[in-house]
Design an enzyme around this catalytic site. Structure first.
Site, short mmCIF file in Angstrom:
data_model
loop_
_atom_site.label_atom_id
_atom_site.label_comp_id
_atom_site.label_asym_id
_atom_site.label_seq_id
_atom_site.Cartn_x
_atom_site.Cartn_y
_atom_site.Cartn_z
N GLU A 1 0.82 -1.22 0.00
CA GLU A 1 0.00 0.00 0.00
C GLU A 1 0.85 1.27 0.00
O GLU A 1 0.78 2.09 0.92
CB GLU A 1 -0.95 0.00 1.20
CG GLU A 1 -1.98 -1.11 1.16
CD GLU A 1 -2.94 -1.09 2.32
OE1 GLU A 1 -4.03 -1.67 2.22
OE2 GLU A 1 -2.60 -0.47 3.36
N CYS B 1 11.44 16.45 2.62
CA CYS B 1 12.83 16.63 3.02
C CYS B 1 13.62 17.32 1.91
O CYS B 1 13.14 17.49 0.78
CB CYS B 1 13.46 15.29 3.39
SG CYS B 1 13.83 14.24 1.97
N CYS C 1 13.91 15.32 -1.31
CA CYS C 1 12.69 15.34 -2.12
C CYS C 1 12.49 16.70 -2.78
O CYS C 1 12.02 16.79 -3.92
CB CYS C 1 11.47 14.97 -1.27
SG CYS C 1 11.43 13.22 -0.80
N GLU D 1 -6.36 -8.08 -0.66
CA GLU D 1 -6.83 -8.05 0.72
C GLU D 1 -8.32 -7.79 0.77
O GLU D 1 -8.86 -7.00 -0.01
CB GLU D 1 -6.13 -6.95 1.54
CG GLU D 1 -4.68 -7.19 1.86
CD GLU D 1 -4.11 -6.10 2.76
OE1 GLU D 1 -4.90 -5.42 3.45
OE2 GLU D 1 -2.89 -5.91 2.75
N PHE E 1 -7.74 -6.77 16.55
CA PHE E 1 -9.16 -7.03 16.42
C PHE E 1 -9.65 -6.92 14.97
O PHE E 1 -10.85 -6.93 14.71
CB PHE E 1 -9.97 -6.09 17.32
CG PHE E 1 -9.77 -6.37 18.79
CD1 PHE E 1 -9.99 -7.63 19.31
CD2 PHE E 1 -9.33 -5.37 19.63
CE1 PHE E 1 -9.80 -7.89 20.66
CE2 PHE E 1 -9.14 -5.61 20.99
CZ PHE E 1 -9.37 -6.88 21.50
#
Length: 681
Positions: A157, A164, A167, A312, A362
């Protein structure tokens, strides 16, 4: 039909499995053996392994320990299963951040982030790129020829951005490569407005809460840059794998409504698309949830125009929605097979076994903390596995679509960035969904494409709110309609170019005025408590949000406004151009008006419906989709409502793939599904 993506010729199966994290259970390996037993019972034949394993695989810099992965791959293979092997760059180990703080991102306020969560690494950092390449190379050397490995799951993902200095420098280089000179950039950005002209590329900073955000071209280019930098990082990840294993097939898991990256730009790196689907089931409008999910299934299938993987999903619930509701009995089977109906060759879950601790303990899983097969969810997963085994021959088949809808990330960024229309929410997603919903409700296969895709194979192309068009888009549309295609566009068409500069000479841009035979003079934005009204063939329709004031330049008027100062002006038109037609809808409707016009177009073009249906489409929350290998048609009929639906006509005699026998109609239980097969005519 050349759309098959058999990951291995000796394993031509619909994959059924999930995200498996055995490193969490190294202290009690008896659980691994129990997992193998349970995988058999659940009819699972594949596991995705290694996504978050970096600290186990390289506990110290340059010191590798593959013992757990060796054992797990061998166990899964001996158990009859296969593996999609992940690269672990989605969550770096602590030692990497401690020794090389440059790998941690800087946020928009200029603050270097601490080691935390996932995905806070800088994609530009040479150190991070090198460390990722090192471990990926070790994985490829060790497991590239392992018989269990079907494909490679690159990172996890991808998301986010970094501000920074590395970048910032890369962004300036990106702009210099694109515009060549600072004068060209200033012209493209119209930076003389507010006297914001740049004197050099060195003055440019990424748009953020503390820097320039008023130049729309700059803002859009930042999105383009973050996409390009992430794509380049993925290339860096893939490079050692492909160098060592030239035949390796790679993917990365994409997401629902992911805003920050243009996923079309990943198309050339991946061998097949995959995505993670977590809809808000039971949240008030089950039909809308099903259709919206279908939109993204269609997009990821269209990305490579061949089967994708559902990487997923959850067999029960997630733990991060605002309200984490259980799937009702039957819905998990239906939602899982929905992906297959739209072109997926897998049903995979996050996760196989629930974690004991941390943020996802969970989150739904096949194996609960209870630890056995004696749960409702486990039995449901096993049922899905049985269904997949019965329809295994569908593996690799494609979806034939005669209709395409244009959904374009760059257009969305530009539209949302524009200060006009409704300021807070332009409703671009909702508009695209509303046109897709028409086809979903009538069982018509539909592709989702970008604005410069090849249109020639489609009978009908829909362009909702396509605010940004470049010269290629204009030529693409003109040649498509001129050659006999039917194009249906809406309000806000062709207002700006690729750097968000308005086109001069009236909207829509350039030759599009000739193609559609109209020009757009103004657009009226309605308040949320206001509506407009449109008249067409003696009937009245409600207009919401936008009423564009257009004038015919040869187009035939199909509808007019019946309220306000623009009463009597055109609100919908059709124009014959060359061998084709261009329709224009100048207002937002509530699905009723577009249905009338599209019904006429679908009938006129002879577009295939997968099931017979009337003007209003199939029964509430019922949809139908097909896949084909060129010799057989595989029909999926799905009921997303809590009510049974009786005697749905199939229109042909089909073989029932789940229950045997032949059928010309079907009755579906609540959350029921049926899968049929027949020879092509």
């Amino acid at each position: 039909m050349k759309r098959r993506i058999y990951l291995k010729d000796d394993f031509r199966k619909l994959l059924h499995g999930g995200d498996y994290n055995p490193e969490q259970w190294i202290a009690d390996k008896s659980i691994w053996d129990e997992d193998m037993r349970l995988m058999k019972l659940a009819h699972c034949n594949e596991m995705t392994v290694g996504i978050f394993s970096w600290s186990a695989l390289e506990p110290k810099e340059g010191e590798y320990d593959f013992s757990f992965l060796d054992e797990i791959l061998d166990k899964i293979y001996s158990n009859g299963g296969r593996v999609i092997l992940a690269t672990p760059s989605g969550a770096r180990p602590h030692w990497l951040a401690d020794k090389y703080p440059e790998v941690l991102r800087v946020d928009g306020n200029g603050v270097r982030q601490h080691f935390s969560a996932r995905h806070n690494h800088c994609f530009t950092s040479p150190v991070y790129r090198q460390k990722v390449q090192n471990i990926n190379a070790e994985l490829a050397k060790r497991y590239g020829k392992h018989p269990a490995v079907l494909a490679w799951h690159i990172s996890n993902e991808y998301g986010g951005e970094c501000y920074c200095s590395l970048c910032q420098q890369a962004f300036r280089k990106f702009l210099k490569d694109k515009y060549k000179t600072i004068d060209n950039l200033n012209k493209a950005y119209w930076s003389s407005f507010w006297s914001h002209t740049y004197d050099s590329f060195d003055q440019i900073e990424a748009p953020s809460p503390i820097t320039e955000r008023s130049i729309h071209g700059l803002n859009i280019d930042w999105f383009r840059f973050t996409t390009a930098q992430t794509v380049d990082f993925m290339k860096c990840e893939v490079e050692p794998i492909k160098a060592i294993c030239p035949d390796a097939k790679v993917t990365t898991n994409m997401m629902f409504e992911h805003y920050g990256y243009d996923y079309y730009k990943f198309r050339d790196i991946i061998d097949f698309a995959s995505w993670d689907s977590y809809p808000l089931w039971h949240s008030g409008n089950q039909e809308l949830t099903a259709q919206t999910t279908a939109f993204w299934h269609d997009l990821y299938r269209s990305l490579k125009d061949k089967p994708f993987l559902l990487m997923e999903s959850t067999p029960s619930l997630v733990n991060w929605h605002e309200y984490n509701k259980l799937k009702r009995p039957g819905l998990d089977n239906l939602a899982s097979i929905q992906a297959v109906a739209h072109g997926s060759d897998s049903v995979q879950y996050f996760q196989w076994r629930k974690s004991r601790g941390s943020v996802e303990k969970f989150h739904g899983a096949v194996v609960d903390h209870e630890g056995t097969e004696n749960t409702r969810v486990f039995r449901s997963v096993a049922k899905t596995g049985e269904i997949l085994e019965k329809i295994e021959e569908i593996t690799g088949t494609g979806v034939d679509a005669e209709v395409a809808i244009i959904y374009d990330w760059e257009n969305m960024w530009a539209l949302d960035n524009s200060q006009g229309f409704a300021q807070k929410n332009k409703k671009y997603y909702q508009t695209c969904y509303s046109y897709h919903r028409y086809f979903w409700k009538r069982g018509i296969n539909c592709n989702i494409i970008d604005r410069n895709a090849d249109l020639s194979k489609y009978k009908l192309v829909i362009a909702p709110m396509l605010y940004m068009v470049d010269e290629q888009t204009i030529k693409n549309f003109e040649s498509y309609v001129k050659g006999g295609g039917t194009l249906y566009a809406t309000y806000a068409l062709g207002m700006v170019n690729e750097t968000d500069l308005c086109y001069l000479g009236g909207f829509p841009a350039g030759k599009l005025k000739d193609v559609f035979g109209i020009w757009n003079e103004e657009i009226d934005t309605l308040y949320p408590n206001q509506t407009g009204e449109v008249a067409c063939n003696g009937k009245k329709y409600t207009a919401y949000d936008y009423c564009e004031i257009i004038h015919s330049r040869g187009a035939k008027v199909l509808a007019t406004y019946s309220q306000d100062f623009y009463k009597g002006e055109p609100s919908a038109t059709v124009n014959e151009y060359g061998l084709g037609k261009a329709y224009y809808q100048a207002f937002r409707d509530g699905d009723d008006f577009k249905s009338v016009i599209l019904n006429r177009i679908v009938d006129e073009l002879g577009i295939c419906k997968n099931l017979p249906c009337g003007e209003d489409g199939l029964p509430f929350a019922v949809s139908a989709h097909t896949r084909t290998d060129g010799e057989n048609i595989y029909l999926f009929v799905e009921n997303y409502s809590e009510q049974a639906v009786e005697n749905i006509a199939l229109g042909e005699v089909y073989e029932d793939m789940l229950n045997g026998g032949q059928a010309e109609s079907v009755t579906l239980a609540p959350y029921g599904l049926a899968i049929f097969k027949r020879k092509t005519n």
